[in-house]
Scaffold this motif. Structure first.
Motif: not given
Length: 459
Positions: A408-427
């Motif tokens: 991803a292009d910006n770790a936790w702040e990546s657009d894909f990650v934020k739009k999927y409300a990912i706050d824990g991994i693995p997901r």
């Protein structure tokens, strides 16, 4: 004339009283280029500007008298005790934020005592930011640990007495805090000891000190003063939710039931924050969860966070169009979601530092092997920081990871990650051939339910 003089006297007296209630926080932090520090408390946050020389000064309208946190950064923070009318002055250094801390002015006695108290605790538990130090203290047997805590409580009470603090409100609350500190240590003993001794099944004996399920969760005065008490009621609350399920009730239902027994609005609001994880895609009724959390929280900042998560989750329900991406591929170039259209896609959002993520790799390889040649792509998206780019590439090579490997292009702040409300991994996520969401929180590769889901969609 006498009436006028009497009135002026009353006005003057009232003004003096109001002036005495003004709380001032000032001081110097040397060696920092930060622009501000932050004071955080219960349902309270205030940013205080720093001058170029590290000086700061501000008047505070305190929502309560008790413990607050002063933060320079997430790693550099320290608690301060504040009351109405304090004129507290602080001096410290950015490079040694805690150890260099000095207090002067009104409130110095209470806060200098807190420094000495912290040193006594560190003499037994080490640096609290070093988890290995903490685990060492919890690795001992039950009898030794109990004696350690009882001895430590005596030392803390002696330190409090020798400080000769005249503020009886503080002294009374601090004596309670010392007792709760001991109870909090006992509450942590089982999980910490189990972790320290690699015995995940460890349980304490029946005689080991425990916090009762009917522990008083309504002592608001103590809540304002004692971080240990806050930790204890949080532990009792979560125990009730997750360790004592009732037939037909979800953990959210249990949480709402327990919250109704808490009379203090302040405490109920803070406990509600423990319910945020219940707002997830697996919830039977996401609207019910959202409304329940909002109804019990008086923290506007937290409520904004809850609302944002709720609105994000609503956008990624089954059948909705998946958020898109265009991320760097380990083989070179970029891969977009659009380029995968026409195939089912099973996403693994992970990172090289994530133990549970790495534990899923063998199962993921087996699933990839079983579905090889079928109309599905397996895409792993790393959320490692850019500084760990080479580490990511090396792990992909060393572990011979298959499928499409992206970062991803910006770790936790990546657009894909934020739009999927990912706050824990693995997901894990499954989308269909049209780029629509089948499951935004799909089963893990190690879960047999994944193959049931893939069969269900025709694979």
């Amino acid at each position: 004339m006498k009436k006028i003089i009497a009135l002026l006297t009353i006005i003057s007296f009232t003004s003096c009283q109001e002036k005495e209630k003004i709380t001032t926080l000032s001081g110097f932090i040397t060696g920092t280029d930060a622009k501000e520090i932050e004071l955080e408390g219960i349902n309270f946050s205030k940013k205080i500007p720093l001058q170029s020389n590290g000086a700061f000064s501000d008047t505070l309208d305190l929502p309560y008298e008790g413990m607050y946190y002063l933060l320079l950064t997430d790693e550099k923070s320290y608690f301060v005790y504040l009351e109405q009318g304090f004129n507290l002055q602080i001096e410290t250094e950015a490079d040694d934020f805690i150890n260099a801390m000095k207090f002067n002015g009104t409130g110095k006695e209470e806060n200098n005592y807190m420094i000495q108290k912290n040193k006594v605790i560190e003499s037994k538990f080490g640096n609290p930011s070093n988890f290995k130090d903490v685990l060492t203290a919890y690795a001992v047997d039950e009898k030794t640990f109990i004696q350690t805590i009882e001895d430590l409580k005596i030392r803390l009470l002696n330190k409090l007495e020798s400080s000769k603090i005249k503020n009886q409100k503080f002294v009374t609350n601090e004596k309670k805090e010392i007792d709760f500190f001991g109870l909090n240590c006992f509450e942590k003993y089982a999980p910490y000891h189990g972790y320290a001794t690699a015995n995940n099944e460890f349980k304490t004996s029946d005689s080991f000190p425990k916090v009762a399920d009917d522990f008083d969760m309504n002592d608001e005065e103590t809540f304002k003063h004692s971080y240990a008490y806050r930790g204890l009621i949080g532990a009792v609350f979560e125990r009730f939710i997750y360790n004592t399920p009732a037939e037909g009730q979800t953990s959210f239902d249990r949480g709402m039931e327990k919250l109704q027994t808490v009379k203090s609005k302040m405490i109920r609001s803070e406990l509600t924050k423990n319910m945020l994880d219940e707002l997830n895609l697996a919830a039977k009724d996401i609207d019910k969860v959202y409304k329940g959390i909002i109804a019990n929280s008086t923290d506007s900042t937290f409520n904004q966070k809850v609302t944002q998560k709720y609105e994000t989750l609503k956008k990624i329900s089954k059948g909705a169009a998946s958020p898109t991406f265009d991320y760097e591929n380990v083989t070179g170039g970029k891969t977009s979601l659009e380029s995968l259209k026409g195939k089912f896609v099973y996403f693994d959002v992970w990172a090289t530092w994530c133990g549970p993520c790495i534990a899923e790799i063998p199962a993921l390889k087996e699933v990839e092997k079983e579905y090889h040649g079928k109309n599905i792509e397996f895409v792993s998206i790393s959320i490692d920081e850019r500084k760990d780019f080479e580490k990511w590439k090396k792990m992909v090579a060393d572990k011979e990871l298959k499928g499409i490997q992206l970062i991803a292009d910006n770790a936790w702040e990546s657009d894909f990650v934020k739009k999927y409300a990912i706050d824990g991994i693995p997901r894990f996520i499954l989308i269909d051939t049209e780029g629509k969401i089948v499951s935004a929180d799909a089963p893990r590769p190690s879960d047999l339910k994944l193959k049931e889901l893939l069969t269900e969609v025709g694979l």
